[in-house]
Structures are given as structure tokens and as C-alpha cells.
Design an enzyme around this catalytic site. Structure first.
Site, PDB file in Angstrom:
ATOM      1  N   HIS A 157       3.083  -2.806  14.108  1.00 31.54           N
ATOM      2  CA  HIS A 157       3.696  -3.978  13.465  1.00 31.54           C
ATOM      3  C   HIS A 157       3.315  -4.000  11.995  1.00 31.54           C
ATOM      4  O   HIS A 157       2.444  -3.233  11.567  1.00 31.54           O
ATOM      5  CB  HIS A 157       3.176  -5.260  14.132  1.00 31.54           C
ATOM      6  CG  HIS A 157       1.703  -5.425  13.914  1.00 31.54           C
ATOM      7  ND1 HIS A 157       0.778  -4.804  14.731  1.00 31.54           N
ATOM      8  CD2 HIS A 157       0.999  -6.058  12.949  1.00 31.54           C
ATOM      9  CE1 HIS A 157      -0.438  -5.075  14.275  1.00 31.54           C
ATOM     10  NE2 HIS A 157      -0.336  -5.835  13.201  1.00 31.54           N
ATOM     11  N   HIS A 213       1.023  -3.224   4.917  1.00 28.92           N
ATOM     12  CA  HIS A 213       0.490  -2.006   5.536  1.00 28.92           C
ATOM     13  C   HIS A 213       0.671  -2.040   7.040  1.00 28.92           C
ATOM     14  O   HIS A 213       0.506  -3.078   7.665  1.00 28.92           O
ATOM     15  CB  HIS A 213      -0.973  -1.774   5.143  1.00 28.92           C
ATOM     16  CG  HIS A 213      -1.959  -2.647   5.850  1.00 28.92           C
ATOM     17  ND1 HIS A 213      -2.217  -3.945   5.476  1.00 28.92           N
ATOM     18  CD2 HIS A 213      -2.745  -2.410   6.933  1.00 28.92           C
ATOM     19  CE1 HIS A 213      -3.125  -4.459   6.282  1.00 28.92           C
ATOM     20  NE2 HIS A 213      -3.462  -3.558   7.182  1.00 28.92           N
TER      21      HIS A 213
HETATM   22  P1  2AM Z   1      -5.395  -4.329  10.282  1.00 25.03           P
HETATM   23  O1  2AM Z   1      -4.412  -3.558  11.109  1.00 25.03           O
HETATM   24  O2  2AM Z   1      -5.523  -3.840   8.887  1.00 25.03           O
HETATM   25  O3  2AM Z   1      -6.713  -4.473  10.989  1.00 25.03           O
HETATM   26  C1  2AM Z   1      -3.838  -8.160  14.018  1.00 25.03           C
HETATM   27  O4  2AM Z   1      -5.207  -8.032  14.031  1.00 25.03           O
HETATM   28  C2  2AM Z   1      -3.272  -7.909  12.654  1.00 25.03           C
HETATM   29  O5  2AM Z   1      -3.867  -8.798  11.703  1.00 25.03           O
HETATM   30  C3  2AM Z   1      -3.526  -6.513  12.113  1.00 25.03           C
HETATM   31  O6  2AM Z   1      -2.386  -6.108  11.392  1.00 25.03           O
HETATM   32  C4  2AM Z   1      -4.717  -6.674  11.226  1.00 25.03           C
HETATM   33  O7  2AM Z   1      -4.770  -5.797  10.142  1.00 25.03           O
HETATM   34  C5  2AM Z   1      -4.502  -8.052  10.701  1.00 25.03           C
HETATM   35  N1  2AM Z   1      -5.778  -8.667  10.363  1.00 25.03           N
HETATM   36  C6  2AM Z   1      -6.856  -8.765  11.151  1.00 25.03           C
HETATM   37  N2  2AM Z   1      -7.855  -9.415  10.509  1.00 25.03           N
HETATM   38  C7  2AM Z   1      -7.383  -9.726   9.290  1.00 25.03           C
HETATM   39  C8  2AM Z   1      -7.921 -10.413   8.164  1.00 25.03           C
HETATM   40  N3  2AM Z   1      -9.141 -10.921   8.169  1.00 25.03           N
HETATM   41  N4  2AM Z   1      -7.142 -10.531   7.064  1.00 25.03           N
HETATM   42  C9  2AM Z   1      -5.894 -10.013   7.048  1.00 25.03           C
HETATM   43  N5  2AM Z   1      -5.326  -9.382   8.094  1.00 25.03           N
HETATM   44  C10 2AM Z   1      -6.056  -9.239   9.192  1.00 25.03           C
END
Ligand code: 2AM
Length: 190
Positions: A58, A140
Site C-alpha cells: 500500500h 513511499h
Molecule cells: P512503513 O512501511 O515505512 O513502516 C502501517 O504501519 C503503515 O503506516 C506503513 O506504511 C508504515 O510505514 C506507516 N507508519 C507506521 N508508523 C508510522 C509513523 N510513526 N509515521 C508515519 N508512518 C508510519
């Protein structure tokens, strides 16, 4: 048996009682999902680490973190009021973040419609008292976690992701691992 029951209790305690871990995201349609899932597998062969399974791929718009379940209707009402245009997302680069060892796919040019969608959601959430990340938005799509090395693959990906809506998603720890479940989604207009 005792061990399994204990594990189940631990899984339920993944987030504080009465709360759910939520984020707004773009969820890929079948073609983009397939292509991104295959790219994750290719990258895993080259870089090691854990590939995000196809069904979990996603693009996060805004991460909300733990939210009381009772606030979900407010989030749904807010999202229903967001107007935004459909757009094509050209996934055409792969990057590696050494600080968290994530390998991700992205776009060299963030579409204006994507920036606007994130901005409108952020404004609406802030007005409702939700805490939102004020840092500049970097779209991303995480494909590898705990990658051992950056990719040196010469050919960048060429994946077109037609974006026709956005979703509120729950991140939950289940016995089979972390799963992302779409709570509800909303269309963008043509
Ligand atoms: P990541 O893939 O870079 O870990 C579910 O966890 C989604 O939310 C993922 O896309 C994750 O990014 C993102 N996510 C998790 N913790 C986060 C945070 N503290 N700030 C921003 N995005 C976050």
C-alpha cells in the site's frame, strides 16, 4: 495449550484496549498489486530481508497511530467529505533507507492530486483534533523490511498505478502476522 492462550492474549494487547491502529492509504488495484508484489520478491532476492506480501502492499497517506474505536465514525465522516481527483501514480524508483533498513518504491514526481489529497486529509484531521505528522510528505511503498543491502539494480521499475480512491486501514497483529484490513474506502472523482 497454555502457551497458545497466552500468545492469543499478547496478540490482543498489541494496542491499548478500545483502540485500533489506523492509517489512511492508497490501496492498489489488482494490476499494480501484482506488479508491486513481484517487485518485492525480486528485491528480496537481491537485498535479503522480508518482502511485504502482495496483499499488504500500500501507500500510506497519513498515519494515525492508535485511535479509540469510538472515533472511527468521525474519521469516516471526515473522509467522506474529502473531494479529490483521480490520478495515475508512476512507480519508477526504488530507494533504501539505512536508518530503518526499509527498501521502498516511489515516484520521481509526486502528482499534484496526491499532494492535495494528503493536505486536505491533514487539514481535516487537525481540525478534528487528531495528531498528524507535520513533516514533508514522502510517498513511499514499503517493499522490504530489514533489508541487508541497498539495491544496485540498473533498471528502475515502470509500474502504472491508476488511483481511483483512498481507504482507511487498520493495522492488526493476528496469529498469522501483521495484517492490514481496509475499514472503508472512498472514491476520487474522474
Ligand atoms: P512503513 O512501511 O515505512 O513502516 C502501517 O504501519 C503503515 O503506516 C506503513 O506504511 C508504515 O510505514 C506507516 N507508519 C507506521 N508508523 C508510522 C509513523 N510513526 N509515521 C508515519 N508512518 C508510519
Amino acid at each position: 495449550m497454555e502457551g497458545r492462550a497466552q500468545r492469543r492474549r499478547q496478540i490482543r494487547r498489541d494496542v491499548p484496549a478500545g483502540t485500533v491502529r489506523l492509517f489512511f492509504a492508497l490501496w492498489p488495484e489488482a494490476g499494480a498489486q501484482r506488479a508491486l508484489g513481484a517487485l518485492a520478491q525480486d528485491l528480496k532476492r537481491e537485498c535479503g530481508g522480508r518482502a511485504v506480501p502482495r496483499h499488504n502492499v500500500h501507500l500510506t497517506l497519513i498515519f494515525l497511530g492508535n485511535v479509540e474505536r469510538t472515533r472511527i465514525p468521525r474519521l469516516e465522516a471526515l473522509a467522506a467529505g474529502i473531494r479529490g481527483a483521480r490520478f495515475d501514480l508512476a512507480v519508477n524508483c526504488v530507494e533504501f533507507w539505512p536508518h530503518n533498513r526499509i527498501t521502498w518504491a516511489g515516484t520521481r514526481h509526486c502528482p499534484e492530486a496526491l499532494r492535495e489529497l494528503v493536505a486536505r486529509l491533514g487539514q481535516g484531521l487537525a481540525a478534528e483534533g487528531f495528531r498528524v505528522d507535520g513533516r514533508p510528505y514522502v510517498p513511499h511503498i514499503t517493499l522490504l523490511r530489514n533489508a541487508r543491502r541497498p539495491t544496485v539494480t540498473a533498471a528502475p521499475p515502470v509500474i502504472n498505478w491508476p488511483v481511483t480512491g483512498f481507504a482507511l486501514v487498520e493495522s492488526a497483529q493476528r496469529e498469522r502476522g501483521r495484517v492490514y484490513e481496509v475499514v472503508r474506502d472512498w472514491p476520487l472523482t474522474a
